[in-house]
Write an enzyme that holds these catalytic residues in place. Structure first.
Site, mmCIF file in Angstrom:
data_model
loop_
_atom_site.group_PDB
_atom_site.id
_atom_site.type_symbol
_atom_site.label_atom_id
_atom_site.label_comp_id
_atom_site.label_asym_id
_atom_site.label_seq_id
_atom_site.Cartn_x
_atom_site.Cartn_y
_atom_site.Cartn_z
ATOM 1 N N ASN A 163 26.911 -10.436 -61.807
ATOM 2 C CA ASN A 163 26.998 -8.760 -62.290
ATOM 3 C C ASN A 163 25.891 -7.951 -61.685
ATOM 4 O O ASN A 163 26.023 -6.600 -61.516
ATOM 5 C CB ASN A 163 26.936 -8.924 -63.756
ATOM 6 C CG ASN A 163 25.953 -9.429 -64.593
ATOM 7 O OD1 ASN A 163 25.132 -10.419 -63.914
ATOM 8 N ND2 ASN A 163 25.765 -9.143 -65.632
ATOM 9 N N GLU A 260 18.525 -17.098 -68.760
ATOM 10 C CA GLU A 260 19.060 -15.635 -69.094
ATOM 11 C C GLU A 260 20.471 -15.906 -69.214
ATOM 12 O O GLU A 260 21.202 -16.225 -68.356
ATOM 13 C CB GLU A 260 18.630 -14.523 -68.269
ATOM 14 C CG GLU A 260 19.034 -13.244 -68.796
ATOM 15 C CD GLU A 260 18.958 -12.140 -67.555
ATOM 16 O OE1 GLU A 260 17.935 -12.285 -66.684
ATOM 17 O OE2 GLU A 260 19.616 -11.228 -67.787
ATOM 18 N N CYS A 297 25.165 -8.793 -69.939
ATOM 19 C CA CYS A 297 24.771 -9.529 -71.018
ATOM 20 C C CYS A 297 24.076 -8.859 -72.174
ATOM 21 O O CYS A 297 24.389 -9.117 -73.395
ATOM 22 C CB CYS A 297 23.856 -10.675 -70.543
ATOM 23 S SG CYS A 297 22.388 -10.007 -69.752
HETATM 24 O O1 G3H Z 1 23.563 -9.001 -67.591
HETATM 25 C C1 G3H Z 1 22.409 -9.066 -67.703
HETATM 26 C C2 G3H Z 1 21.352 -8.088 -67.174
HETATM 27 O O2 G3H Z 1 20.073 -8.598 -66.967
HETATM 28 C C3 G3H Z 1 21.276 -6.818 -68.160
HETATM 29 O O3 G3H Z 1 20.722 -5.569 -67.596
HETATM 30 O O4 G3H Z 1 20.456 -4.176 -69.349
HETATM 31 O O5 G3H Z 1 19.786 -3.538 -67.315
HETATM 32 O O6 G3H Z 1 22.246 -3.969 -67.644
HETATM 33 P P1 G3H Z 1 20.848 -4.211 -68.082
#
Ligand code: G3H
Length: 491
Positions: A163, A260, A297
């Protein structure tokens, strides 16, 4: 790039010890565009023997890379960053192509990564180059002087998800290299073209052989060879919880882990909000739930409302539905807000969760509707714990609304999950925010804003099944080093 096929598509192979391995058409896999369903690239997996060789080479390279003057390593990374800067558009287009990320979000991801590298360099210079001194002046110690240096760990294995295929690679690779570690990295199969662009930028700066290595292959093909290697001193992984747990349990004993993983971020709206704020709160919730079609996430994955605020809830939910229907659904290149999910499996997962919830009594305010891999925003009202969506991370554009008896019950529901990444609370009362935030089990809690990882300088933490260890500019550097004492004994 290697274009050795009749469709003129990239053929991606691993990069080990300063060389691309020969592309093997007999070991060929293909990457399919989520939007057009066409093949966008081919890749050939490396063998287990190659994986072992890769770790050996990375370990050899560590012996001299760790001894380089930090300013030399910084120079390499600055040069690498220049190549990223020169290729913003190419990388952004490649991101959109392989995961259907809206083009402007893809551009933002590249720029965010470039800025992150600059911040990492500054933090490295400020906090990790100079040793910590314990002596008479600092600590009143008379007969000894302790010089404690930050030293690198060795070989770092970095695994990034689909993603954020650039950002979550950079956040793992660059801190490790700056502090003197060598790196073996793997992109998700769907985003191998991004790993390939990254390794090409590294190739251009002539890093010493073995300092950076790119392994290509399905996790299943590579199997335990990738993780069960004594040379790995740190695993930095972003991805699904089950995979993360599996990898962590197969690491060599002394390796550090930074994980993570998934999230099921709750969003609580209390009665302490004015009617005039409904539009803004709905806007935050819609953004939190549906940005990149919910494939984050940190997306809001549950809205929890308090039953007694009946009239207020009704208006808020109506506004959430209203704004969600206005989101532009379409192609990544036209910068639509809702774009194709990463693959057919993701569409099926969302569909099944939707069907299960409706069967068990949830009210679909926006129904499941798709064409190809594009799924329109879904809103489910009156979700209860009987439904799978209550406890499952959908990673798609589906927002459940759950009703709690009171604020304490809302906190109970928010914590009634194996995940603990982030949360958001909407209330006009700071004291109420703090009371609820203290009781929420998560890495961080956002006040009157949807959850999100950034700014990147913030510590980023997941508890329970959402992660292990801390990221963020400073902490991402910190996890790549250990302290080593050089003790001067005086007579
Ligand atoms: O999907 C996990 C990412 O670390 C979320 O990052 O909150 O900047 O979209 P974000």
């Amino acid at each position: 790039m290697n274009f050795n096929n009749n469709k003129n598509l990239p053929c991606i192979s691993s990069y080990i010890d300063g060389k691309f391995l020969k592309y093997n058409p007999l070991e060929k896999g293909e990457i399919i565009s989520p939007e057009s369903n066409e093949t966008i690239a081919y890749f050939s997996s490396l063998s287990r023997k190659d994986v072992e060789n890769c770790y050996r080479k990375a370990d050899n390279a560590f012996n001299s890379w760790k001894l380089l003057n930090p300013t030399v390593r910084i120079k390499y990374i600055e040069k690498f960053n220049k190549h990223l800067e020169e290729n913003i558009e190419t990388i952004a287009l490649a991101i959109s192509k392989c995961i259907a990320k809206p083009i402007n979000a893809a551009r933002e991801e590249v720029v965010r990564s470039i800025n992150m590298i600059n911040d990492l360099i500054i933090e490295y210079q400020n906090s990790f180059i100079n040793p910590i001194i314990f002596d008479e002046e600092s600590s009143g110690i008379k007969n000894k002087k302790g010089i404690w240096k930050y030293v690198p760990l060795g070989v770092v294995l970095a695994i990034a998800p689909f993603n954020y295929p650039l950002n979550l690679l950079i956040s793992k690779i660059i801190p490790a290299l700056l502090t003197g570690n060598t790196v073996v990295f793997k992109s998700s199969t769907q985003t191998l073209t991004i790993g390939y662009l990254v390794i090409q930028c590294f190739e251009k700066i002539n890093l010493p052989n073995g300092v950076i290595n790119f392994v290509v292959g399905n996790g299943i093909d590579l199997g335990d060879a990738l993780i069960e290697n004594e040379k790995i001193k740190l695993l930095n992984f972003t991805g699904g919880t089950e995979t993360g747990k599996y990898l962590a349990s197969h690491l060599p004993f002394q390796a550090i882990k930074v994980l993570e993983l998934g999230g099921l971020d709750p969003c609580i709206v209390t009665k302490n909000n004015n009617k005039g704020q409904i539009i803004d709160i709905a806007k935050e919730i819609v953004k939190g739930a549906f940005t990149f079609s919910g494939q984050r996430c940190t997306a809001i994955k549950r809205v929890i409302l308090i039953k007694e605020n009946k009239e207020y809830n009704k208006q808020l939910v109506k506004e959430i539905v209203n704004q969600s229907t206005k989101l532009i659904v379409g192609s990544s290149y036209s910068d639509a807000f809702i774009t194709a999910l990463v693959d057919k499996k993701a569409v099926e997962r969302v569909k099944k969760l939707y069907q299960n919830a409706v069967k068990k009594g949830a009210e679909p305010l926006l129904e499941f509707k798709n064409y190809n891999n594009v799924v329109h925003p879904i809103i489910l009202d009156n979700v209860t714990e009987k439904m799978q969506i209550y406890s499952t991370e959908a990673f798609g554009p589906i927002l459940p609304i759950i009703y709690a008896e009171d604020v304490l019950d809302a906190i109970r529901i928010a914590n009634d999950t194996d995940y603990g990444l982030q949360a958001s609370i909407f209330t006009n009362k700071e004291s109420e925010f703090n009371q609820i935030a203290n009781l929420i089990e998560s890495g961080s809690v956002n006040w009157n804003k949807s959850s999100s990882r950034g700014p990147d300088v913030f510590p980023f933490i997941g508890i329970k099944n959402s992660g292990y260890n801390v990221q963020g500019i400073y902490y991402s550097l910190f996890t790549t080093v250990r302290l080593k004492g050089f003790i001067e004994n005086k007579k």
